[in-house]
Scaffold this active site. Structure first.
Site, PDB file in Angstrom:
ATOM      1  N   THR B 104    -124.550  19.510   9.311  1.00 40.88           N
ATOM      2  CA  THR B 104    -123.902  20.975  10.027  1.00 40.88           C
ATOM      3  C   THR B 104    -123.948  20.585  11.609  1.00 40.88           C
ATOM      4  O   THR B 104    -124.813  20.755  12.311  1.00 40.88           O
ATOM      5  CB  THR B 104    -124.830  21.819   9.214  1.00 40.88           C
ATOM      6  OG1 THR B 104    -124.594  22.122   8.035  1.00 40.88           O
ATOM      7  CG2 THR B 104    -124.281  23.208  10.093  1.00 40.88           C
ATOM      8  N   LYS B 179    -118.157  25.609   7.434  1.00 39.48           N
ATOM      9  CA  LYS B 179    -119.433  25.885   7.118  1.00 39.48           C
ATOM     10  C   LYS B 179    -119.996  26.758   8.012  1.00 39.48           C
ATOM     11  O   LYS B 179    -120.889  27.804   7.701  1.00 39.48           O
ATOM     12  CB  LYS B 179    -120.253  24.462   7.525  1.00 39.48           C
ATOM     13  CG  LYS B 179    -121.889  24.520   7.466  1.00 39.48           C
ATOM     14  CD  LYS B 179    -122.236  24.831   6.089  1.00 39.48           C
ATOM     15  CE  LYS B 179    -123.714  25.051   6.078  1.00 39.48           C
ATOM     16  NZ  LYS B 179    -124.507  23.865   6.101  1.00 39.48           N
ATOM     17  N   LYS B 247    -130.126  26.961  14.637  1.00 44.90           N
ATOM     18  CA  LYS B 247    -129.341  26.010  15.425  1.00 44.90           C
ATOM     19  C   LYS B 247    -128.095  26.299  14.834  1.00 44.90           C
ATOM     20  O   LYS B 247    -127.118  26.357  15.662  1.00 44.90           O
ATOM     21  CB  LYS B 247    -129.829  24.500  14.695  1.00 44.90           C
ATOM     22  CG  LYS B 247    -128.781  23.570  15.069  1.00 44.90           C
ATOM     23  CD  LYS B 247    -128.738  22.250  14.085  1.00 44.90           C
ATOM     24  CE  LYS B 247    -128.015  22.529  12.945  1.00 44.90           C
ATOM     25  NZ  LYS B 247    -127.716  21.198  12.134  1.00 44.90           N
TER      26      LYS B 247
END
Lengths: 296, 296
Positions: B104, B179, B247
Site C-alpha cells: 500500500t 486502496k 501511514k
C-alpha cells in the site's frame, strides 16, 4: 398491567400515522388488536380506517379508550405536546395504561415522560426503531426499549407484531440512548462513504469498480452497499430525509453535551449536514452529504 | 510478456516476506512457481525457503533471475529504494520483466514507477490488497490493480493464486487510488464506531446490548461487527496496526491534497490517530481509536 393486557387482542391507541406509523398500526390491526387512531392530518389515517381502525379527534379521546397507547411522531416538541399538553396523554390516560413512545426523541424527554407517568400511576416506555419505511412495512424493525422490565415484558407481544430485533436496553431513556448510538455510527460513516466516493471520482476512477473492490472487506458497511450505488447513479431521493436526520443529530449532540462527552465526528457531521441543508437539499436522502464533499 | 510467462509455472521474485508477503509467496510456491525471495530481515524468509523458495542477497539478484517480480514492502520510502536504488529493480530487471508493487503506497509513486519502467522496456503494475493477514493466509485478498490492461491480463493467473476479488481499476496508480478509497472509508467509520460505543458507555448502557440492536441495520459495518466486540472486551491487540494505518492515512491525505480535494473526515481521523499515537498506542490495533474518544 392486567392479565388481559398482556394478550395481543387488546385495545391499542396509535397516535401518529405517517409512513412509519401507518405500517406499524396496520400490523396491530392484522394482529387482532382494536386500534384507535389520531393523526394531525386526518387523511393520512384513511387507509387504516378502511382496515378497521377507529378514528378519534384528539389524543385525549384516544387516551380515554385505550389500555396501551403508542406514539410515533416527528419532533420532540410534538412528543411534548401529545404527552404534556392539557389534552395530552399523561393527564388523560386511564389508570394503569401503558404509554409507548416509538418516536426517535431525546433521552432526557423519555426520562421525564417515565417520571411524570409514574407519578400518575401510568407505565411509560421509550421504544424507538430503526429499519425505515421498509422495515416498518415488513414488520422487521429493530426496536430499542427503555423502561421498567415488567412493562417491557407486558408489551413484548405487541412489539413482536411490528419488529424482529427487540431488545430491552435498560431503564427509561435507554431506548433513546441506543437509537442515538445508531445515529452517531451512521452519521460519521456517511462522511467516510461520501469522501471515499468523492476521492474515487476526483482520481478519475470508476466509482462502480471501486465499490466492487472495497464493499466486501473492512471498508464494508450498510451505507456503502445501499447508499453508495445511489450516489454513483446520482439518485438523491430520500430513503431517510436529511431534515429528519438533522433532527436526530441535534438530539444526539445535545444528549452528548449533557453527558459531557465530546463527539468530534458527530460535530463534523452536523456542520456538513448544515451545508447540505444550506444548498437546499433538506428533502433529499441522507446520501446527499456527497454533494458537499464532492468536487468537480 | 512471452507465452510462457502467462502460465502459472513461472519464475517469480518476491521481495518483502513479512506476515502478508510470506503467506502470498507461499501460495505462489504451492501454485507451482519457482520463487526467488529477498527480505531485509533474512530470518523472516526461512519458512518459505524450507518450502522451496530460493534466497537471493539483494533485490538486484532477484531481478536478474525473474520474469515477474512482486514487492510487498512497508513504507513508500522502502518502495522507492527497492525500485530506484542503484541495486534496484528498474536498473536491474531483465528485458520485458513485469514488476508488481502490492505494497500500500502512494498513487503518485505508482505512476512514477510505471513511467520509469516503461522507459526501460519493463512493465509495471500497482496492486495493493485488502483482507489483512487472514485474507493473505486464505488466498482471499481483494486485489486492486492499476496499469496497462495487457499487463493485467498477463499476470491475472498469478494474482488468482493469492486473491479472490481481483479488479483492474484503470491506468497506473489506479490500484493505489482504490486502496486509498478503502482506507478513507475505514478511517472515518472507525470514528463513528468508537463514538457510538463511547456514548453507549457514558449513557450507562450495556455496550453488548447496543451492538445487538444496531449492528444488523443501517448503522452496520464490518468495523462495528468485527472491531466493536474487541473494543467492548478491552482487546486492543492489532489486527491492523495503528502505525501502519497512520501511514496509509498520510498517503491518502497527501494524495487528496494533490487532487485539491478537501476531506474533512479523513483530516479528523488523522488528528485523532495522532492522539492515539501520542498516548503510546501505535502498536495497538486500529480499534484503539476508542481510547481517545471514550471518557470515564
Amino acid at each position: 398491567m392486567t392479565e388481559q393486557a398482556s394478550k395481543k387482542e387488546k385495545v391499542v391507541g396509535f397516535i401518529g400515522t405517517g409512513i412509519m406509523g401507518a405500517s406499524m398500526a396496520g400490523h396491530l390491526l392484522n394482529g387482532g388488536c382494536t386500534v384507535h387512531v389520531y393523526n394531525r392530518t386526518k387523511s393520512r389515517a384513511d387507509a387504516l380506517m378502511s382496515k378497521g381502525a377507529i378514528w378519534q379527534d384528539t389524543p385525549k379521546a384516544v387516551a380515554e379508550q385505550c389500555e396501551v397507547i403508542i406514539t410515533m411522531l416527528g419532533y420532540p416538541t410534538d412528543v411534548e405536546e401529545v404527552y404534556f399538553g392539557a389534552a395530552g396523554l399523561i393527564e388523560n390516560a386511564k389508570a394503569n395504561a401503558v404509554l409507548i413512545d416509538m418516536t426517535t426523541s431525546s433521552p432526557s424527554l423519555a426520562k421525564r415522560i417515565a417520571l411524570e407517568a409514574a407519578n400518575k400511576g401510568l407505565a411509560a416506555l421509550d421504544a424507538p426503531v430503526s429499519g425505515g419505511d421498509i422495515g416498518a412495512k415488513e414488520a422487521r424493525l429493530s426496536i430499542m426499549v427503555g423502561g421498567e422490565e415488567r412493562f417491557f415484558q407486558a408489551i413484548l407481544p405487541l412489539l413482536t407484531l411490528m419488529g424482529k430485533n427487540i431488545v430491552h436496553q435498560g431503564a427509561a431513556g435507554a431506548g433513546q440512548f441506543t437509537k442515538m448510538c445508531n445515529q452517531i455510527a451512521i452519521a460519521t460513516n456517511m462522511i467516510g462513504v461520501s469522501e471515499a466516493l468523492a476521492y474515487a471520482k476526483k482520481a478519475g476512477l470508476s466509482q462502480e469498480k471501486v465499490l466492487k473492490s472495497i464493499e466486501t472487506g473492512a471498508a464494508g458497511s450498510w451505507s456503502l452497499s445501499n447508499l453508495g450505488p445511489r450516489i454513483i447513479n446520482g439518485d438523491f431521493s430520500p430513503g431517510f430525509y436529511v431534515k429528519h436526520f438533522m433532527k436526530d443529530i441535534k438530539i444526539a449532540i445535545e444528549s452528548a453535551e449533557e453527558l459531557e462527552l465530546p463527539l468530534p465526528g458527530l460535530a463534523l457531521a452536523r456542520s456538513l449536514y448544515e451545508q447540505v441543508i444550506a444548498i437546499g437539499e433538506e428533502n433529499s436522502g441522507t446520501q446527499a452529504l456527497y454533494k458537499v464533499l464532492s468536487v468537480d
